[in-house]
Write a protein that holds these residues in place. Structure first.
Motif, PDB file in Angstrom:
ATOM      1  N   UNK A  65       0.797  -1.206   0.000  1.00 46.19           N
ATOM      2  CA  UNK A  65       0.000   0.000   0.000  1.00 46.19           C
ATOM      3  C   UNK A  65       0.837   1.266   0.000  1.00 46.19           C
ATOM      4  N   UNK A  66       0.195   2.369  -0.346  1.00 44.80           N
ATOM      5  CA  UNK A  66       0.845   3.679  -0.363  1.00 44.80           C
ATOM      6  C   UNK A  66       0.210   4.565   0.703  1.00 44.80           C
ATOM      7  N   UNK A  67       1.054   5.272   1.391  1.00 46.41           N
ATOM      8  CA  UNK A  67       0.558   6.170   2.432  1.00 46.41           C
ATOM      9  C   UNK A  67      -0.109   7.388   1.805  1.00 46.41           C
TER      10      UNK A  67
ATOM     11  N   UNK B 112       3.647   9.838  -4.862  1.00 48.31           N
ATOM     12  CA  UNK B 112       3.194   8.728  -5.709  1.00 48.31           C
ATOM     13  C   UNK B 112       1.696   8.510  -5.537  1.00 48.31           C
ATOM     14  N   UNK B 113       1.208   8.592  -4.299  1.00 50.79           N
ATOM     15  CA  UNK B 113      -0.234   8.409  -4.040  1.00 50.79           C
ATOM     16  C   UNK B 113      -1.050   9.488  -4.748  1.00 50.79           C
ATOM     17  N   UNK B 114      -0.557  10.704  -4.706  1.00 56.74           N
ATOM     18  CA  UNK B 114      -1.268  11.790  -5.383  1.00 56.74           C
ATOM     19  C   UNK B 114      -1.284  11.576  -6.898  1.00 56.74           C
TER      20      UNK B 114
ATOM     21  N   UNK C 152       0.268   0.774  -9.449  1.00 55.75           N
ATOM     22  CA  UNK C 152      -0.787   1.001  -8.467  1.00 55.75           C
ATOM     23  C   UNK C 152      -2.086   1.416  -9.140  1.00 55.75           C
ATOM     24  N   UNK C 153      -1.984   2.163 -10.239  1.00 49.24           N
ATOM     25  CA  UNK C 153      -3.169   2.544 -11.003  1.00 49.24           C
ATOM     26  C   UNK C 153      -3.850   1.318 -11.584  1.00 49.24           C
TER      27      UNK C 153
END
Length: 1133
Positions: free
Chosen positions: A653-655, A660-662, A719-720
């Protein structure tokens, strides 16, 4: 004329063609109309006899010989000849068969029907020797058999005409012989020949009457035509003798059919010295003299006879032995490794090694072990190349720029406006303009350099590919991570070059010349620089086209990834280890290691090679001569580490709030902004981001995509895709919306397609996703074509004896696919088949095939059925690809395929495409599109071995199959003390039995095949394992090859030689025979192997095999390994 309806089935279409031809003759229908109707009828009847139909050739022969009379003057007869011309021009009928049928019927009646003979000569001149398309036809075996029966080629020449190469030689010599005999008969010179008769009939009494009668009317006009025909025949002979292809074919007859060649040249000499027609015409004697005395020395003795007198062993030619021929142990069989390697090179796979150097070493090794002259070695290479061309699929369409296109690129530019004169100096001028010219001139010169010149002859390719690599790497030092890099200034020109060399046929050219490591290094530099730039960095070309940094990066990145197997599932790397096939370990680090090794060790050789060309531009060092490592490309290294992590395990998971999450949320919102109007979120990663519908249809929304550098987008893509696939599996996203969203992402940054591929490949191996039902509602359905795919796959693998699992079971005709594969195939189907999508499909196509092949059966067959619905013209290729996956999931099927390879090569297979053995049975005619006939086992193996999960066990299977083949050979071998007592037949030994000499030749052929299979499948690592581990283990184990003593111990004697040959061939293929740096490994391996054998002979090791097997192996290994290098005028280290 009432138009006849086309036939409903293939069984009736020839009867329809005969009736329609008669009706068309009566109505004098135009030939194009006749040809179009016949072609349509053949297609409607789904006939397997077209193109080059044998049945239609027989129909036309009857029409030509039974209609009209009167010397062919009747309108019906004239129409029939026009129809024949149209049929041959359109490749509807077999030219060779039609002309063979006519030759034995028209020639004897040339005096009474001179016009028909004149028309026959015209057809012969136009179509008689056009073998290329006929040999690729699915019915070519039938054509050869019919011609052999009509002309009695096998009976007259004493050699079975069962291999295409032998047939071409026989047919060409026969036609030439007939023409020579016609002139001799016309001029009354036949009485001067030793036989005083012709080989084929030239008078009516020599042939039975065909359907119809011939008019015997004699007129002054007919007599005049007869004299003209004699002159025309002589002119045709001269024309054919000047044809390079025909003379080369005749040279093969001279080398391999000495007795018949002598009789033919005697007649040709008689014609040249006594023919009044020749003396009274303007026909030159030069081609006649060249063919007659071109192979003789000053004393009139031919080279073959001289070689036979001084070298009786070398002069022996197994091709001339019908007994050896039928059992597959012919001269060409001893060179099978060349055929196998050439066929493997054209598979389209990319190797980091220099294919030309490997081929050179292979020829040297075979020349040494076969104890042949260099002339024979080069002849074998040439013949193997001809066979390769004959097996080649549909020829590549000519993509060379024509003169107009060339001039359009350089119009008004004096530096390169003149037409290329075809010299290397012109290529150098283009290079100089690309380097020093204006921006427009540089782009134009680079376009021409990557177009016309790269697809020219071999010397042009070797020179041009080095210049192309040099253009991609400026000579000044580069700060790979700096924004002011010199590469940025060259963006437009680099993009032109990258686009030019991205064609699917171009990358193997760099592989042939060993430039893949160097090309990979310069592509890494380009990716590193342009991947750090925002898409706002762009250039506007003279044509008005705008390209961005994303465009240049994507072209370079996609081409770079095609140079190694980035898209193969991680399971392959985990299982194969050191036994992986050659090419499966082409990682970026390995490519850079090879590049550094080449730069440091081969500079002097490159300078010498370039100096011999006297080229104006040095191409010795296309890029920097300093070592390069992955640390030189920090962004690429970071992506590659993420790529490996993605293959090895699930995504973590990404915080929240991280860059990267944005980026992931931004990309998801843009991809699926038009989906789910209710505002449903996509996946856990975007819990705070809902899908908006602010963009209406038809609005240009390119500015809405995040303007990020490519490397940052690629970091977010796994992740996408994971979030999108998760949403689809839970029903929050429709499959069509998933495919459209992924397509939008790939359109925004085409390089993201590579990361999408690697993600799907990893997820397939995890097996955590539920299968997708390909039912036509949620996902596309393959039901329309699935049964057809099932039927054709069974036909393709029929010659191997492998059972194909059913595609359709339980009444279901749709099937299921793993969800990641279903998503990927749906994504690929959304692409249009245009020029813009070509290079991306070149990446996605092989990736889709590998992904489907790694999934359970029948995934690839379902994918093939889906794609054939989209692109019907790709049906042949897709079904053949699907047939290969039969062997990916079944080790027993692979063993059976290998067994078929040995049986076919030795002529011991009842299901082979050719029962004669040798190269023809092993490789056949390649894969002929449209026929869906059984494919030769060697072709199938060369197309599947790279996907075999564990290559380490292949060598054990090959060794076992080799010894079983030796057992079969031994059971047909006649001991020397019994051979004199056997009653011989007309062709030598009694059927089914061979002499010890012939058996040894078969053993040698089998061993060379086994060694080639080991070497191609696993490279030097598998060869080393074979010699150091498997052969000793085989000797130590108890071997009971001669159960019941059926062979009288012959199996152990032959088996010992087979093992010796296997070790010798394998070692030569892996390490060569020249002193090179790899000689040290060769020395270590052979010292270990020979030490083991010496201990066995001294009694220090107890062997499980018969002593008569161990002694030949020991002596053979030592003798061959010592003498082979000496034969090559070298001493090993």
């Amino acid at each position: 004329m009432a138009m006849l309806a086309p036939p409903p089935s293939s069984a009736a279409w020839l009867e329809w063609a005969a009736e329609y031809t008669k009706a068309a003759q009566a109505e004098a229908r135009p030939p194009p109309e006749w040809a179009a109707r016949v072609a349509a009828a053949a297609a409607a009847g789904e006939s397997g006899d077209v193109p080059c139909s044998a049945g239609l050739a027989e129909v036309l022969a009857r029409a030509l010989l039974s209609g009209g009379g009167g010397g062919g003057a009747a309108p019906a007869a004239a129409a029939a000849w026009k129809y024949a011309e149209a049929a041959l021009a359109a490749r509807l009928a077999s030219p060779a068969l039609l002309l063979a049928l006519l030759s034995t019927r028209v020639i004897p009646h040339r005096f009474s029907r001179p016009m028909e003979y004149r028309l026959y000569l015209e057809l012969l001149k136009r179509h008689g020797f056009n073998f290329h398309h006929q040999m690729k036809a699915a019915n070519f075996r039938k054509i050869m058999d019919l011609i052999d029966g009509n002309l009695k080629l096998s009976k007259i020449f004493g050699i079975s005409t069962c291999e295409p190469g032998v047939f071409v030689v026989h047919f060409t010599l026969c036609i030439m012989w007939q023409l020579v005999d016609v002139v001799l008969d016309d001029e009354g010179l036949l009485e001067l020949t030793p036989e005083k008769k012709t080989q084929w009939p030239t008078r009516p009494e020599d042939v039975s009457t065909f359907e119809g009668t011939f008019t015997e009317l004699r007129t002054e006009k007919i007599e005049k035509l007869q004299k003209m025909n004699t002159v025309t025949t002589m002119e045709l002979i001269e024309h054919l003798l000047r044809d390079k292809v025909i003379t080369r074919i005749l040279s093969l007859a001279r080398e391999n059919m000495q007795s018949h060649w002598g009789a033919f040249t005697n007649r040709l000499h008689l014609l040249a010295t006594n023919s009044s027609t020749l003396q009274n015409s303007a026909i030159s004697l030069e081609p006649f003299q060249h063919l007659i005395v071109g192979d003789g020395n000053a004393y009139g003795e031919t080279k073959h006879n001289m070689r036979k007198r001084f070298h009786p062993t070398v002069a022996s030619n197994p091709l001339a032995s019908p007994n050896g021929r039928c059992l597959g142990a012919n001269y060409s069989s001893l060179w099978i490794p060349i055929d196998m390697y050439l066929e493997d090179c054209l598979d389209g796979s990319i190797a980091a090694t220099n294919s030309i150097e490997i081929l050179s070493g292979l020829v040297k090794a075979l020349q040494a072990v076969n104890r042949s002259t260099w002339h024979d070695a080069f002849l074998a290479l040439w013949v193997a190349s001809l066979r390769l061309v004959q097996r080649e699929r549909e020829p590549i369409e000519d993509s060379l720029c024509n003169e107009t296109e060339l001039n359009s690129h350089v119009n008004g530019k004096k530096a390169i406006a003149h037409k290329l004169d075809g010299s290397l100096a012109e290529v150098d001028k283009l290079f100089e303009v690309a380097i020093d010219g204006s921006d427009d001139d540089s782009i134009s010169a680079a376009t021409v350099l990557c177009g016309a010149t790269l697809l020219r002859g071999w010397n042009f390719q070797e020179h041009t590919v080095r210049l192309v690599v040099k253009l991609l790497s400026p000579s000044d030092p580069i700060d790979y991570s700096g924004r002011e890099s010199q590469l940025i200034k060259l963006g437009p020109m680099l993009n032109v070059i990258l686009s030019g060399i991205s064609a699917v046929d171009y990358a193997p050219i760099f592989s042939f010349h060993g430039l893949i490591p160097e090309l990979a290094a310069v592509l890494m530099a380009i990716c590193e620089v342009f991947g750090c730039l925002s898409p706002s960095v762009s250039w506007t070309l003279r044509t008005g086209e705008e390209i961005s940094a994303h465009t240049v990066f994507s072209n370079a990145f996609i081409l770079l990834l095609r140079l190694w197997k980035f898209n193969h599932p991680p399971l392959e790397y985990c299982i194969m280890g050191d036994g992986a096939p050659v090419g499966s370990q082409l990682t970026p680090e390995y490519l850079l290691l090879l590049r550094n090794s080449q730069v440091l060790s081969s500079s002097s050789l490159a300078r010498q090679r370039n100096g011999q060309r006297q080229s104006q531009v040095s191409t010795s060092h296309p890029s920097s001569g300093n070592p390069i490592f992955m640390d030189s490309f920090p962004k690429l290294k970071l992506w590659y580490q993420q790529h490996q992590a993605c293959l090895a395990s699930t995504l973590s998971g990404l915080a929240h709030g991280t860059p990267v999450r944005n980026n992931v949320d931004s990309l998801l919102n843009q991809m699926f902004r038009k989906a789910n109007k209710g505002g449903t979120s996509i996946g856990s990663l975007s819990g705070s981001s809902s899908i908006s519908n602010s963009s209406g249809p038809g609005v240009d929304d390119s500015h809405l995509w995040p303007q990020l550098p490519a490397w940052e987008i690629l970091e977010a893509v796994p992740f996408v895709v994971d979030a999108a696939l998760t949403a689809c599996s839970h029903g929050r996203l429709f499959p069509r919306e998933l495919a459209t969203g992924l397509k939008d992402l790939a359109d925004f940054l085409p390089a993201s397609l590579a990361t999408i591929v690697s993600y799907f490949s990893a997820e397939v191996t995890l097996g955590v996703w539920k299968p997708a039902s390909m039912n036509g509602s949620d996902w596309p359905s393959p039901s329309v074509n699935l049964s057809m795919v099932d039927e054709h796959i069974k036909k393709i693998v029929a010659a191997t004896g492998v059972d194909v699992p059913r595609l359709v079971t339980g009444g279901s005709s749709s099937g299921t696919l793993p969800l990641p594969l279903a998503a990927f195939v749906s994504l690929t189907i959304t692409y249009k088949l245009d020029k813009a999508s070509e290079r991306f499909l070149n990446l996605a196509g092989p990736a889709l095939e590998n992904l489907a092949a790694s999934c359970p059966w029948p995934s690839m067959a379902i994918v093939a059925a889906l794609w054939t619905q989209k692109v019907k013209r790709w049906t042949d290729f897709l079904i053949f690809s699907a047939s290969r996956t039969v062997f990916h999931h079944n080790n027993e099927a692979v063993v059976q395929l290998l067994r078929s390879c040995f049986a076919a090569t030795l002529g011991m297979s009842s299901t082979s495409v050719c029962s004669c053995g040798g190269v023809a049975s092993l490789l056949g005619h390649g894969y002929c599109p449209g026929g869906f006939s059984p494919v030769a086992p060697g072709i199938l193996y060369l197309r599947i071995f790279r996907c075999i999960k564990d290559c380490s066990i292949l060598a054990e299977d090959i060794l076992s199959l080799l010894m079983l083949s030796v057992k079969d050979i031994a059971e047909t071998t006649v001991p020397r003390h019994r051979s004199d007592k056997l009653k011989k037949t007309k062709y030598g030994m009694r059927h089914g039995q061979v002499s010890l000499s012939a058996a040894m030749t078969q053993v040698k052929v089998a061993a060379s095949l086994g060694a080639t299979l080991v070497w191609l499948s696993g490279g030097t690592a598998l060869v080393q394992s074979l010699i150091q581990e498997m052969l000793p283990s085989w000797f130590l184990a108890v071997q009971n090859l001669d159960q019941g003593g059926a062979s009288g111990g012959m199996v152990y004697k032959l088996g010992g030689h087979a093992l010796a040959y296997l070790a010798v061939y394998s070692g030569m293929f892996a390490w060569g025979i020249d002193p090179t740096p790899v000689s040290r490994r060769r020395e270590r391996v052979m010292r270990s192997h020979l030490g083991f054998l010496a201990s066995a002979l001294d009694g220090k090791i107890s062997l499980g095999c018969d002593l008569s097997c161990g002694v030949p192996t020991s002596l053979g290994s030592w003798g061959w390994w010592w003498s082979a290098p000496r034969a090559g005028c070298r001493r090993w280290t």
